[in-house]
Design an enzyme around this catalytic site. Structure first.
Site, PDB file in Angstrom:
ATOM      1  N   PRO A 154       0.796  -1.230   0.000  1.00 33.82           N
ATOM      2  CA  PRO A 154       0.000   0.000   0.000  1.00 33.82           C
ATOM      3  C   PRO A 154       0.826   1.276   0.000  1.00 33.82           C
ATOM      4  O   PRO A 154       0.824   2.050   0.953  1.00 33.82           O
ATOM      5  CB  PRO A 154      -0.811  -0.132   1.288  1.00 33.82           C
ATOM      6  CG  PRO A 154       0.060  -0.939   2.193  1.00 33.82           C
ATOM      7  CD  PRO A 154       0.848  -1.866   1.317  1.00 33.82           C
ATOM      8  N   CYS A 155       1.541   1.511  -1.100  1.00 39.22           N
ATOM      9  CA  CYS A 155       2.413   2.678  -1.157  1.00 39.22           C
ATOM     10  C   CYS A 155       1.612   3.982  -1.204  1.00 39.22           C
ATOM     11  O   CYS A 155       2.151   5.047  -0.939  1.00 39.22           O
ATOM     12  CB  CYS A 155       3.356   2.580  -2.357  1.00 39.22           C
ATOM     13  SG  CYS A 155       2.526   2.362  -3.915  1.00 39.22           S
ATOM     14  N   HIS A 156       0.308   3.879  -1.494  1.00 38.75           N
ATOM     15  CA  HIS A 156      -0.522   5.097  -1.496  1.00 38.75           C
ATOM     16  C   HIS A 156      -0.710   5.645  -0.088  1.00 38.75           C
ATOM     17  O   HIS A 156      -1.143   6.770   0.076  1.00 38.75           O
ATOM     18  CB  HIS A 156      -1.873   4.792  -2.138  1.00 38.75           C
ATOM     19  CG  HIS A 156      -2.605   3.645  -1.511  1.00 38.75           C
ATOM     20  ND1 HIS A 156      -2.333   2.332  -1.824  1.00 38.75           N
ATOM     21  CD2 HIS A 156      -3.565   3.617  -0.565  1.00 38.75           C
ATOM     22  CE1 HIS A 156      -3.118   1.548  -1.102  1.00 38.75           C
ATOM     23  NE2 HIS A 156      -3.870   2.292  -0.317  1.00 38.75           N
TER      24      HIS A 156
END
Length: 194
Positions: A154-156
């Site tokens: 989940p790099c967001h």
DNA sequence: AGGTCATCTCACC
DNA sequence: GGTGAGATGACCT
């Protein structure tokens, strides 16, 4: 290599999942996830990578089942169910092979710290760097820029320390990719980026 | 060895 | 509260 396409009609997005399938142990491995803003965007991606082909659900029976579940999970996610996609997908007996995708201790560390964040939470580049014992916050961005598994990793959820949004999908500034980052955060319940 | 960053901080307006 | 320069560390060629 086959690619499986999931249509998120609610947001007019296409999710493509490049995967491999080993028959002896019936193990699916996900190589890449891409989020496309349009059909044309996806077709351009197909053209650029000449080693992939679209896979419908007409192959191996067990593979069909896995793909079907994968689709349900992704659609649930976009419906706003706060799923931990990483663990949910691993429970399908799908191999994400992080060791292969992140070969250095630093990059693996970044990912492991990031995977501890929950939907609805955010963290920042500086904090991640500190947690793995370095000040290399810019290098954290370098790793995330090349994240082959967006959504799943989940790099967001990584924003700037000053509260600004930061980049996404290799891009910075106002563009559809950063608007997508806002959308993903909103879907997970993070407001404040409109 | 040198170039590239999805950053941060601080000193200026 | 916006902008620009410098620091900075890991990665890639």
């Amino acid at each position: 290599m086959p690619v499986y396409l999931i249509n998120i009609s609610k947001y007019n997005l296409l999710i493509s999942i490049k995967f491999s399938w080993r028959t002896p142990d019936d193990k699916m491995e996900i190589q890449e996830v891409h989020i496309h803003e349009s059909k044309k965007d996806f077709q351009d991606y197909l053209k650029k990578k000449n080693d992939i082909e679209i896979s419908d659900e007409n192959g191996h029976e067990k593979l069909n089942l896995t793909l079907k579940k994968l689709r349900e999970i992704i659609i649930d996610y976009f419906e706003g169910k706060k799923l931990d996609l990483y663990s949910t997908i691993q429970n399908l007996n799908v191999n994400l092979n992080l060791q292969e995708k992140f070969k250095t201790n630093f990059s693996l560390g970044v990912i492991q710290v990031l995977l501890k964040t929950r939907p609805g939470e955010t963290t920042d580049y500086y904090t991640i760097a500190k947690k793995i014992g370095t000040n290399a916050y810019r290098a954290v961005g370098n790793i995330l820029r090349n994240n082959p598994l967006p959504l799943i990793i989940p790099c967001h959820r990584v924003i700037k320390k000053n509260g600004n949004l930061g980049g996404f999908g290799g891009a910075i500034g106002d563009c559809w990719k950063t608007r997508l980052k806002k959308l993903l955060l909103k879907i997970e319940g993070v407001n404040g980026f409109s």
